[in-house]
Design a protein around this motif. Structure first.
Motif, short mmCIF file in Angstrom:
data_model
loop_
_atom_site.label_atom_id
_atom_site.label_comp_id
_atom_site.label_asym_id
_atom_site.label_seq_id
_atom_site.Cartn_x
_atom_site.Cartn_y
_atom_site.Cartn_z
N CYS A 44 44.72 44.03 44.98
CA CYS A 44 45.23 45.57 44.86
C CYS A 44 44.16 46.42 45.28
O CYS A 44 43.12 45.93 45.05
N HIS A 45 44.58 47.65 45.71
CA HIS A 45 43.51 48.79 45.66
C HIS A 45 43.25 49.42 44.33
O HIS A 45 44.37 49.83 43.73
N ASP A 46 42.10 49.56 44.01
CA ASP A 46 41.88 50.11 42.80
C ASP A 46 41.88 51.76 43.02
O ASP A 46 41.96 52.37 44.18
N GLY A 49 40.18 53.06 45.90
CA GLY A 49 40.93 52.77 47.14
C GLY A 49 40.05 51.51 47.69
O GLY A 49 40.29 50.92 49.05
N VAL A 50 39.16 50.63 46.76
CA VAL A 50 38.63 49.59 47.13
C VAL A 50 39.80 48.33 47.00
O VAL A 50 39.94 48.21 45.63
N LEU A 51 40.02 47.51 47.76
CA LEU A 51 40.64 46.26 47.75
C LEU A 51 39.99 45.21 46.60
O LEU A 51 38.92 44.61 47.15
N LYS A 283 34.06 43.97 48.54
CA LYS A 283 33.76 44.37 50.32
C LYS A 283 33.30 43.40 51.04
O LYS A 283 33.81 43.29 52.24
N GLN A 288 36.25 45.39 53.94
CA GLN A 288 36.45 46.89 53.92
C GLN A 288 35.03 47.69 53.95
O GLN A 288 34.27 47.49 53.37
#
Ligand code: FAD
Ligand code: UDP
Length: 378
Positions: A44-46, A49-51, A283, A288
């Motif tokens: 999920c994105h934290d 906004g990082v997956l 990342k 990302q």
């Protein structure tokens, strides 16, 4: 009334829900006690906004083309080869141990042939390789075992490698060349938009209804269904009647940092003094681009969600007793890492679920097949 109740929306439960709904045309109620699908592979994105992967780094790798073909119906892929470094004696060194690991650790310039001799001089003679200690000391000797394996394993499993089956450290090869990939499978990739997106596409079918935050034990007497697939812990299903099967858990500490990159690779292992086993920077896995980065620390523990079956002879013997109970329940299918007490990777669970589906097809005529036969007869 549902044709099927499936407990657990990880790989095992989701693959079977998808197959049963799309190939048999039967209705499925898929439940999970967590608030999301995907099981331990959930991402999920934290807040930044990082997956990220909530339950630690999940890297997809397999030699099974059938498994790749199956999952590729629900996702595109991002090619990714996993590389791991271990912090040993203050240096960041490739693990699995390879030529560069040894040359950099000891300040040497050995060739592959010389490294073979280096290992031959250090390895210990073990008559019968039974434990996870035997595997490593009989390959690279005691000093490298102490530096790279003993501490990590003691943290990860809460016991010494000499108390664990050989299968645990056998997962990690030793190389005399410079290949620094963690896996050598023919297919290594990450789902392009993440695991959760892949699961959502798999489960988007009018015959599949999903209920989250729902524990089987709470609803088992209230829901009406014909057949059951259970992917939770097998000892729990049978009310722990022979006692608890040990599962190892993890506590994750997730952090977001105000910097683009934290470490040079996705995973750095800490086999020596720290309390955590490894740090993951997501990342690197997902590709990302973002001004911030998110990492997680893994602290192994005995309390919390069950993540790992613990491969030891006595646990295997206890599991066999539960397996016999399971075999006597012809109305229930037990599938997945927790229900079959196997230290399986994701691809192996997908393979097991697809094989279970073939067994279901062989033993139970489906509503859809019955419908087709009726039409043909008319
Ligand atoms: P799970 O994913 O555990 O799903 C079972 C689901 O059942 C859970 O969501 C649970 O909440 C639910 N459930 C259980 N009991 C009940 C109940 N009574 N009622 C309702 N719901 C219930 N594999 C790889 O291939 N590559 C990797 O890099 C990799 N890394 C890993 C890293 C970590 C830290 C861990 C723990 C595992 C890793 N794995 C990896 C293994 C991978 O997670 C598993 O193979 C896979 O997720 C197992 O799928 P499953 O469906 O069997 O189980
Ligand atoms: N291991 C170790 N040091 C390492 C990496 C692995 O001692 O740097 C041992 C440890 O016992 C671990 C096992 O090898 O549990 C298997 O490692 P793997 O990375 O396959 O475990 P996973 O995280 O996939 O369960």
């Amino acid at each position: 009334m549902f044709d099927w109740l499936i407990v657990g929306a990880g790989f095992a439960g989701s693959v079977l829900a998808e197959r049963i709904a799309s190939q048999r045309g039967e209705s499925v109620l898929l439940i999970d006690r967590r608030n999301h699908v995907g099981g331990n592979a959930y991402d999920c994105h934290d807040d930044a906004g990082v997956l990220v992967h909530r339950y630690g780094p999940h890297i997809f790798h397999t030699n099974g083309q059938q498994i790749v073909d199956y999952l590729s119906q629900f996702t595109d892929w991002r090619p990714y080869e996993h590389r791991v470094l271990a912090r040993v004696d203050g240096k960041l060194l490739p693990i699995p141990i390879n030529l560069d690991t040894i040359n950099r650790l000891y300040g040497l310039d050995l060739s592959s042939d010389e490294l073979e001799r280096f290992f031959a001089e250090r390895r210990e003679k073990v008559d019968e390789i039974r434990t996870s200690e035997d595997v490593v000391v009989s390959t690279v000797g005691r000093e490298l075992y102490e530096k790279f394996f003993r501490g990590y394993t003691r943290k990860q499993w809460g016991m010494d490698p000499s108390e664990l089956n050989k299968s645990v450290t056998s997962r990690i090869p030793t190389r005399t060349n410079r290949d620094d990939r963690y896996f050598t499978d023919s297919f290594q990739a990450m789902p392009l938009h993440g695991y959760t997106r892949m699961f959502e596409r798999m489960l988007k079918h009018p015959k599949i209804k999903i209920m989250l935050q729902t524990d089987y034990r709470e609803i088992r007497d209230q829901i009406r269904y014909n057949r059951l697939i259970f992917t939770g812990p097998v000892d729990e299903f049978f009310d722990w009647q022979y006692g608890k099967l040990p599962y190892r858990s993890l506590r994750f500490e997730h952090r977001t940092l105000d910097q683009e990159q934290f470490q040079p690779v996705a995973v750095v292992n800490y086999p020596q003094t720290e309390d955590f086993t490894r740090i993951t920077e997501y990342k690197h896995l997902t590709g990302q681009k973002a001004p911030k980065t998110s990492i997680s620390y893994e602290y192994p523990t005995d309390v919390g969600d069950p993540y790992y079956p613990v491969p030891r002879a006595e646990n295997e013997a206890l599991y066999k007793r539960y397996e016999a109970l399971a075999a006597a329940r012809s109305d229930v299918w037990f599938v997945g890492r927790l229900a079959t007490y196997r230290y399986y990777n994701m691809d192996q669970v997908v393979g097991q679920a697809l094989a279970t589906f073939r067994r279901i097809q062989d033993t139970l005529p489906s509503a859809a097949a019955g419908e087709r036969a009726k039409v043909a007869a008319e």
